[in-house]
Design an enzyme around this catalytic site. Structure first.
Site, short mmCIF file in Angstrom:
data_model
loop_
_atom_site.label_atom_id
_atom_site.label_comp_id
_atom_site.label_asym_id
_atom_site.label_seq_id
_atom_site.Cartn_x
_atom_site.Cartn_y
_atom_site.Cartn_z
N HIS A 123 48.32 -15.61 -0.84
CA HIS A 123 46.88 -15.65 -0.64
C HIS A 123 46.62 -15.31 0.83
CE1 HIS A 123 42.94 -17.66 -0.09
NE2 HIS A 123 42.80 -17.60 -1.42
N ASP A 200 52.49 -23.29 0.90
CA ASP A 200 51.08 -23.27 0.50
C ASP A 200 51.03 -23.74 -0.96
OD1 ASP A 200 48.62 -22.68 -0.53
OD2 ASP A 200 48.64 -20.56 -0.01
N GLN A 203 47.93 -23.88 -5.23
CA GLN A 203 48.03 -23.69 -6.69
C GLN A 203 49.16 -24.49 -7.32
OE1 GLN A 203 45.82 -22.13 -8.48
NE2 GLN A 203 44.74 -20.96 -6.93
N LYS A 226 40.95 -28.11 -6.33
CA LYS A 226 41.65 -27.45 -7.43
C LYS A 226 42.36 -28.47 -8.32
CE LYS A 226 42.56 -23.28 -4.71
NZ LYS A 226 41.69 -22.20 -5.19
N CYS A 367 41.68 -12.76 -3.18
CA CYS A 367 42.14 -13.03 -1.80
C CYS A 367 43.64 -12.82 -1.68
CB CYS A 367 41.77 -14.43 -1.34
SG CYS A 367 40.02 -14.75 -1.35
#
Ligand code: PMP
Length: 409
Positions: A123, A200, A203, A226, A367
């Protein structure tokens, strides 16, 4: 035991929504943001109605209650992620968490010639901060390519890229492909080079129980919105060692012990990074989201549920003339994302046509433009599944997509 999807669904008011065109909402845009259970909405509203005050400032009753709620939430949320409150910094988002690694750690520890490794699959939140730092500091930035046949990171190339690196930054799960990267292997690679490692997990965290202290990463970013929590809050989890090497990022009030006209003495630990009025309502909402997840969701069952739906959708969609599905949502470890395109119906048009049937999917570059470029496309449609979606919704989606394709292609 299977997930009690009916009970879960009944706790998300928005899932009862009918759209202006009379269609019932089918929400398949979970990778962009998940919906919120009533408990989260109520907890935030209760804060504003009954004990809203600025935390960490005054001594009155409301201020004490607000401070206790903010810090109680840190304790609860950090434990949920397998660490302690001293290792958790509240941020405004997962993006801000990655910027905190760049500006609060890398800017203090790296200089010209140091190497930062990231990947083509990331991302923008895990690319642009490194590019900016590279321009500012002369840091060498290396990108690990994606194997566009297997749709995984090229781990052989990564072995080479991490040689001599100071920091390795990698996504846990791709928001475009749902690929779950072998972060344990990447952490080993980074460690063997003595590099710091940032994950990261924007997700990853909604789909997999994070055990930060066991994982062995130095930094891990999360977005509350999320994973059933509110927007406007996320966190950076930081190892003790890495935290001791960090310096202030955004400066001003709240993060200081003493300010004179000549100089400033900063707070220590996480308190050095939470500038300005804290995110009280958001932290309270997130804490309740975490309690709610713990009570209602077994993460292994959830993965099985999400993977079964996404995998079925992908395999059926591959049979629709003109539809290409990117990557392999059918894989056992894949995480609920189906990115697809039709060869003549433009992605944006397809997004509108799906919306006309009540189906919310994302359209665009997600993104992740470097990944899109590697895949040779400018955008995709993306259906992303979470705990409250059902096989019936997936069947209705595929059948609506079939009817669009037969009418418009
Ligand atoms: N990383 C990944 C993999 C993401 O999918 C996202 C959100 N799309 C982010 C980072 C940024 O999250 P936020 O917008 O909450 O800052």
């Amino acid at each position: 035991m299977a997930l009690d999807v009916e009970s879960i669904r009944s706790q998300f008011p928005i899932l009862q929504r009918t759209l202006p065109n009379g269609k019932k909402l089918v929400y398949f845009d979970n990778a962009a943001t998940s919906q919120k259970p009533l408990a989260v909405i109520d907890a935030m509203s209760d804060f504003y109605k009954n004990y809203h005050a600025n935390a960490h400032r005054a001594n009155h009753t409301l201020a004490d209650e607000s401070t206790a709620a903010l810090e109680g939430a840190r304790d609860r949320i950090s434990k949920f992620f397998g660490t302690s409150e001293s290792q958790m910094i509240y941020t405004g988002s997962a993006t801000e968490a990655m910027n905190l690694v760049a500006y609060g750690w890398a800017r203090y520890n790296l200089s010209e010639g140091d190497v930062v490794v990231t990947t083509e699959m990331e991302h923008h939140a895990n690319i642009v901060p490194w590019q900016e730092l590279s321009k500012e500091r002369g840091i060498e930035l290396r990108y690990v390519p994606v194997d566009t046949e297997k749709f995984t990171l090229d781990y052989d190339a990564m072995e080479v890229a991490v040689e001599g690196a100071s920091l390795v930054c990698v996504g846990h799960v791709s928001n475009v492909l749902g690929v779950r990267n072998d972060i344990e292997r990447v952490i080993q690679m980074a460690r063997s080079q003595g590099a710091r490692i940032a994950i990261d997990s924007a997700q990853g965290a909604p789909h997999e129980k994070i055990k930060f202290d066991d994982l062995g990463a130095d930094f891990l970013s999360v977005a509350a919105h999320k994973m059933a929590g509110p927007t406007g809050i996320g966190c950076l989890l930081v190892s003790e060692e890495a935290l001791s090497e960090m310096g202030p990022f955004l400066t001003g009030g709240s993060i200081v012990k003493r300010v004179s006209l000549e100089d400033t003495l900063f707070q220590e630990g996480y308190a050095m990074f939470e500038t300005g009025t804290p995110r009280m309502a958001e932290a309270i909402g997130w804490r309740v989201a975490v309690d709610w997840l713990e009570e209602n969701v077994d993460f292994e069952e959830a993965h099985e549920h999400v993977q079964k739906i996404a995998s079925w959708m992908a395999s059926r969609m591959r049979e629709i003339p003109g539809i290409t599905v990117f990557g392999y949502p059918e894989r056992e470890e894949a995480i609920g994302v189906v990115s697809f395109l039709h060869d003549t119906i433009q992605a944006q048009d397809l997004g509108y046509l799906l919306d006309a049937g009540g189906f919310a999917v994302r359209t665009g570059h997600h993104c992740a433009q470097p990944l899109m470029e590697a895949m040779g496309v400018g955008s995709t449609n993306r259906a992303s599944v979470w705990i409250y979606n059902t096989m019936e919704e997936a069947e209705a989606f595929v059948s609506h997509l079939e009817s669009i394709v037969s009418r418009f292609s």
